[in-house]
Design a protein around this motif. Sequence first.
Motif, PDB file in Angstrom:
ATOM      1  N   VAL A 150     -61.622 -66.465   7.573  1.00 52.86           N
ATOM      2  CA  VAL A 150     -62.252 -65.081   6.839  1.00 52.86           C
ATOM      3  C   VAL A 150     -61.984 -65.823   5.496  1.00 52.86           C
ATOM      4  CG1 VAL A 150     -62.162 -62.957   6.612  1.00 52.86           C
ATOM      5  CG2 VAL A 150     -61.970 -63.392   8.707  1.00 52.86           C
ATOM      6  N   TRP A 151     -63.482 -65.426   4.558  1.00 56.32           N
ATOM      7  CA  TRP A 151     -62.856 -65.809   3.395  1.00 56.32           C
ATOM      8  C   TRP A 151     -61.869 -64.030   2.958  1.00 56.32           C
ATOM      9  CZ3 TRP A 151     -62.600 -70.070   0.339  1.00 56.32           C
ATOM     10  CH2 TRP A 151     -63.877 -70.612   0.903  1.00 56.32           C
ATOM     11  N   GLN A 152     -60.606 -64.259   2.332  1.00 59.07           N
ATOM     12  CA  GLN A 152     -60.368 -63.478   1.442  1.00 59.07           C
ATOM     13  C   GLN A 152     -61.494 -63.526   0.588  1.00 59.07           C
ATOM     14  OE1 GLN A 152     -58.524 -61.689   3.497  1.00 59.07           O
ATOM     15  NE2 GLN A 152     -57.847 -62.670   4.585  1.00 59.07           N
ATOM     16  N   SER A 153     -61.558 -63.323  -0.392  1.00 64.53           N
ATOM     17  CA  SER A 153     -61.840 -63.543  -1.504  1.00 64.53           C
ATOM     18  C   SER A 153     -62.758 -64.872  -2.148  1.00 64.53           C
ATOM     19  CB  SER A 153     -60.725 -63.948  -2.985  1.00 64.53           C
ATOM     20  OG  SER A 153     -59.573 -65.007  -3.069  1.00 64.53           O
ATOM     21  N   GLU A 154     -63.350 -65.069  -3.335  1.00 69.82           N
ATOM     22  CA  GLU A 154     -64.269 -66.124  -3.604  1.00 69.82           C
ATOM     23  C   GLU A 154     -63.402 -67.933  -3.609  1.00 69.82           C
ATOM     24  OE1 GLU A 154     -67.994 -68.950  -4.048  1.00 69.82           O
ATOM     25  OE2 GLU A 154     -67.225 -66.830  -3.190  1.00 69.82           O
ATOM     26  N   ASN A 155     -62.065 -67.411  -3.476  1.00 73.47           N
ATOM     27  CA  ASN A 155     -60.767 -68.790  -3.802  1.00 73.47           C
ATOM     28  C   ASN A 155     -60.126 -68.713  -2.745  1.00 73.47           C
ATOM     29  OD1 ASN A 155     -61.815 -68.144  -6.935  1.00 73.47           O
ATOM     30  ND2 ASN A 155     -61.923 -70.461  -6.675  1.00 73.47           N
ATOM     31  N   SER A 156     -60.314 -67.656  -1.493  1.00 72.62           N
ATOM     32  CA  SER A 156     -58.784 -67.932  -0.948  1.00 72.62           C
ATOM     33  C   SER A 156     -59.680 -67.797   0.805  1.00 72.62           C
ATOM     34  CB  SER A 156     -58.022 -66.829  -0.719  1.00 72.62           C
ATOM     35  OG  SER A 156     -57.068 -66.631   0.125  1.00 72.62           O
ATOM     36  N   LEU A 157     -59.064 -68.912   1.722  1.00 77.28           N
ATOM     37  CA  LEU A 157     -59.772 -68.628   2.849  1.00 77.28           C
ATOM     38  C   LEU A 157     -58.202 -68.490   3.816  1.00 77.28           C
ATOM     39  CD1 LEU A 157     -61.994 -69.502   5.219  1.00 77.28           C
ATOM     40  CD2 LEU A 157     -61.368 -71.919   4.546  1.00 77.28           C
ATOM     41  N   GLU A 158     -58.585 -67.722   5.166  1.00 73.19           N
ATOM     42  CA  GLU A 158     -57.678 -67.552   5.889  1.00 73.19           C
ATOM     43  C   GLU A 158     -58.013 -68.307   7.238  1.00 73.19           C
ATOM     44  OE1 GLU A 158     -57.264 -63.771   9.201  1.00 73.19           O
ATOM     45  OE2 GLU A 158     -57.110 -63.663   7.000  1.00 73.19           O
ATOM     46  N   LEU A 159     -57.181 -68.768   7.879  1.00 70.48           N
ATOM     47  CA  LEU A 159     -57.967 -70.238   9.057  1.00 70.48           C
ATOM     48  C   LEU A 159     -56.737 -69.757   9.490  1.00 70.48           C
ATOM     49  CD1 LEU A 159     -58.049 -73.905   7.005  1.00 70.48           C
ATOM     50  CD2 LEU A 159     -60.044 -71.634   7.920  1.00 70.48           C
ATOM     51  N   CYS A 175     -55.205 -70.413   2.428  1.00 71.08           N
ATOM     52  CA  CYS A 175     -55.449 -71.753   2.056  1.00 71.08           C
ATOM     53  C   CYS A 175     -56.422 -71.191   0.559  1.00 71.08           C
ATOM     54  CB  CYS A 175     -57.039 -72.140   2.216  1.00 71.08           C
ATOM     55  SG  CYS A 175     -56.144 -73.500   4.085  1.00 71.08           S
ATOM     56  N   GLY A 176     -56.144 -71.851  -0.592  1.00 72.33           N
ATOM     57  CA  GLY A 176     -56.679 -71.554  -1.931  1.00 72.33           C
ATOM     58  C   GLY A 176     -57.298 -72.839  -2.191  1.00 72.33           C
ATOM     59  N   VAL A 177     -58.750 -72.336  -2.647  1.00 73.66           N
ATOM     60  CA  VAL A 177     -59.503 -73.664  -3.354  1.00 73.66           C
ATOM     61  C   VAL A 177     -60.092 -73.620  -4.536  1.00 73.66           C
ATOM     62  CG1 VAL A 177     -60.266 -75.009  -1.035  1.00 73.66           C
ATOM     63  CG2 VAL A 177     -61.404 -72.664  -2.705  1.00 73.66           C
ATOM     64  N   ALA A 178     -59.979 -74.947  -5.720  1.00 72.79           N
ATOM     65  CA  ALA A 178     -60.742 -74.395  -6.487  1.00 72.79           C
ATOM     66  C   ALA A 178     -60.480 -75.977  -7.360  1.00 72.79           C
ATOM     67  CB  ALA A 178     -59.699 -74.172  -7.852  1.00 72.79           C
ATOM     68  N   VAL A 179     -61.574 -76.830  -8.437  1.00 75.51           N
ATOM     69  CA  VAL A 179     -61.978 -77.155  -9.033  1.00 75.51           C
ATOM     70  C   VAL A 179     -61.301 -77.625  -9.889  1.00 75.51           C
ATOM     71  CG1 VAL A 179     -64.000 -79.006 -10.071  1.00 75.51           C
ATOM     72  CG2 VAL A 179     -64.278 -76.849  -8.150  1.00 75.51           C
ATOM     73  N   CYS A 189     -50.394 -72.893   3.195  1.00 80.53           N
ATOM     74  CA  CYS A 189     -49.733 -72.134   3.262  1.00 80.53           C
ATOM     75  C   CYS A 189     -49.709 -71.439   4.412  1.00 80.53           C
ATOM     76  CB  CYS A 189     -49.243 -70.255   1.856  1.00 80.53           C
ATOM     77  SG  CYS A 189     -49.258 -71.360   0.000  1.00 80.53           S
ATOM     78  N   GLU A 190     -48.594 -71.896   4.677  1.00 82.66           N
ATOM     79  CA  GLU A 190     -48.371 -70.870   6.050  1.00 82.66           C
ATOM     80  C   GLU A 190     -48.304 -69.860   6.167  1.00 82.66           C
ATOM     81  OE1 GLU A 190     -46.767 -72.457  10.919  1.00 82.66           O
ATOM     82  OE2 GLU A 190     -45.951 -73.321   9.522  1.00 82.66           O
ATOM     83  N   GLU A 191     -48.824 -68.299   7.181  1.00 87.11           N
ATOM     84  CA  GLU A 191     -48.111 -67.036   7.161  1.00 87.11           C
ATOM     85  C   GLU A 191     -48.319 -67.348   8.546  1.00 87.11           C
ATOM     86  OE1 GLU A 191     -52.400 -64.570   7.966  1.00 87.11           O
ATOM     87  OE2 GLU A 191     -51.483 -65.746   5.599  1.00 87.11           O
ATOM     88  N   SER A 192     -46.794 -65.646   8.872  1.00 86.70           N
ATOM     89  CA  SER A 192     -47.073 -65.129  10.032  1.00 86.70           C
ATOM     90  C   SER A 192     -47.643 -63.884  10.594  1.00 86.70           C
ATOM     91  CB  SER A 192     -45.241 -64.713  10.389  1.00 86.70           C
ATOM     92  OG  SER A 192     -44.671 -63.941   9.412  1.00 86.70           O
ATOM     93  N   ARG A 193     -47.890 -63.306  11.428  1.00 78.41           N
ATOM     94  CA  ARG A 193     -48.959 -62.373  11.483  1.00 78.41           C
ATOM     95  C   ARG A 193     -47.782 -61.071  12.460  1.00 78.41           C
ATOM     96  NH1 ARG A 193     -54.855 -64.313  11.963  1.00 78.41           N
ATOM     97  NH2 ARG A 193     -54.653 -65.609  10.115  1.00 78.41           N
ATOM     98  N   GLU A 194     -48.021 -59.939  11.947  1.00 76.42           N
ATOM     99  CA  GLU A 194     -47.508 -58.744  12.884  1.00 76.42           C
ATOM    100  C   GLU A 194     -48.649 -57.619  13.271  1.00 76.42           C
ATOM    101  OE1 GLU A 194     -43.539 -55.843  12.612  1.00 76.42           O
ATOM    102  OE2 GLU A 194     -44.015 -56.972  11.646  1.00 76.42           O
ATOM    103  N   ALA A 195     -48.760 -57.297  14.216  1.00 76.45           N
ATOM    104  CA  ALA A 195     -49.519 -55.818  14.048  1.00 76.45           C
ATOM    105  C   ALA A 195     -48.274 -54.841  14.172  1.00 76.45           C
ATOM    106  CB  ALA A 195     -50.164 -55.700  15.829  1.00 76.45           C
ATOM    107  N   LEU A 196     -48.270 -53.907  13.338  1.00 75.13           N
ATOM    108  CA  LEU A 196     -47.475 -52.768  12.661  1.00 75.13           C
ATOM    109  C   LEU A 196     -48.112 -51.895  14.121  1.00 75.13           C
ATOM    110  CD1 LEU A 196     -47.911 -52.453   9.131  1.00 75.13           C
ATOM    111  CD2 LEU A 196     -46.747 -53.289  10.683  1.00 75.13           C
ATOM    112  N   PRO A 197     -47.167 -51.033  13.959  1.00 78.41           N
ATOM    113  CA  PRO A 197     -47.624 -49.920  15.285  1.00 78.41           C
ATOM    114  C   PRO A 197     -48.764 -49.019  14.326  1.00 78.41           C
ATOM    115  CG  PRO A 197     -45.467 -49.722  14.133  1.00 78.41           C
ATOM    116  CD  PRO A 197     -46.241 -50.939  13.771  1.00 78.41           C
ATOM    117  N   GLY A 198     -49.409 -48.274  15.747  1.00 81.47           N
ATOM    118  CA  GLY A 198     -50.173 -47.200  15.332  1.00 81.47           C
ATOM    119  C   GLY A 198     -51.562 -47.656  15.200  1.00 81.47           C
TER     120      GLY A 198
END
Length: 389
Positions: A150-159, A175-179, A189-198
């Motif tokens: 998912v592209w979070q913004s024009e220069n940031s991609l979540e994989l 991932c951040g990309v730039a010319v 950058c690696e990340e961890s994810r957690e589903a919050l309650p609710g």
Amino acid sequence: MGKLLALGLALLLAGCGQMETEEEADDYEALIAAAPVSQVEGEAVSPDGRFEVRAEGAGGSYISGVQPPELLQIVDRETGEVLWQDQGWLSQSVLWSPEGGFLALARSARTYCFITVFETESWTGWEFALPDGSPIPEYTFLPYNEPWGVWQSENSLELTIGRGGEWGGQQYYTCGVAVHDGELEGTVCEESREALPGSYDFDHDGEPETVELATVYGNEEAGRPSWYELRIRTGDNRLYWSRSCGTVHVGWATYFACRMDGQDYLLRYLPTMYQGYASYTYELFSLIKPGEEQVVREGSVNFNMNFGEMHKDFKPEEIAAFLEEVHGLLEDSELLLTTEGGDFRSGGPGTEFKDDFAYWTDDPLYDGGKSLEENIRAIGDYWREQRAG
């Protein structure tokens, strides 16, 4: 070319004793002819309609029930010019950045997959690699029934790498990309994810959304998070909205899930103090479509604790009115994420966040027997005396 490939494969199988008769060779040819050609999945055409990723021809081989295409091409839709091409793959999937300046292309064979990001001016590419520089491991594939990126913004991609479930775990990367100097460069950058309650309905369409907290590790040597991201996802796990929250002063942020008039809202509250100058703001908003907020209430107050002879920017009645309004919203709120003061917190009732004075006074200065405005006025008098002395 496809027939020659198929014939060569048939001869190879025959030589290995796996295809002993002409009839079996004919059956294999028929199997290839009947197999569908794998096509481009995802967003084949760029957001501005200028470019298209397309599969051309049939590769003439049978793999996992399909034929890879003979060629995979990126073309200029107006001129027909082929801007880039490669052989066809077992699968090929496309994700364009929001403004169409970048293209993420995922390709897979039977035992491996890889992801390339292109910029759409000179079509230079960057190959995704894990933070340690290694490629995606063999027999590790992209998700099957959920988005791989998912592209979070024009220069940031979540994989998302890995299928999960019985196929093994999943790893998540930002991932951040730039010319730079004519070359496309990327950071991972690696990340961890957690589903919050609710479960919430922030867009008021009757369908629930879930809240996800991502912790992003940009500096492995430091061993601590670089920033956090709050994400709202739809019931089918599509990203609906996200915001980053940093642990350094400029990136501090606080978000609550707020219940008002029987409906769910997001509350963004930013009480900041820097060298005696305070700027407190809040926004109460709903979501009206992916990535877009609709503010229904907002407020702000600015004041100066650097008292002097010409000081006029400290009005206790205005500060108290603002804080009382915010505290009213916090009464029926749940803390989702805060990095205020550089300290990460998540969860707990919003009423526990009424520590606004922590930024500019000490607890002994607050008298619980007085009104909020009286306390603010007394605190101002105290600091005025300290400055004068």
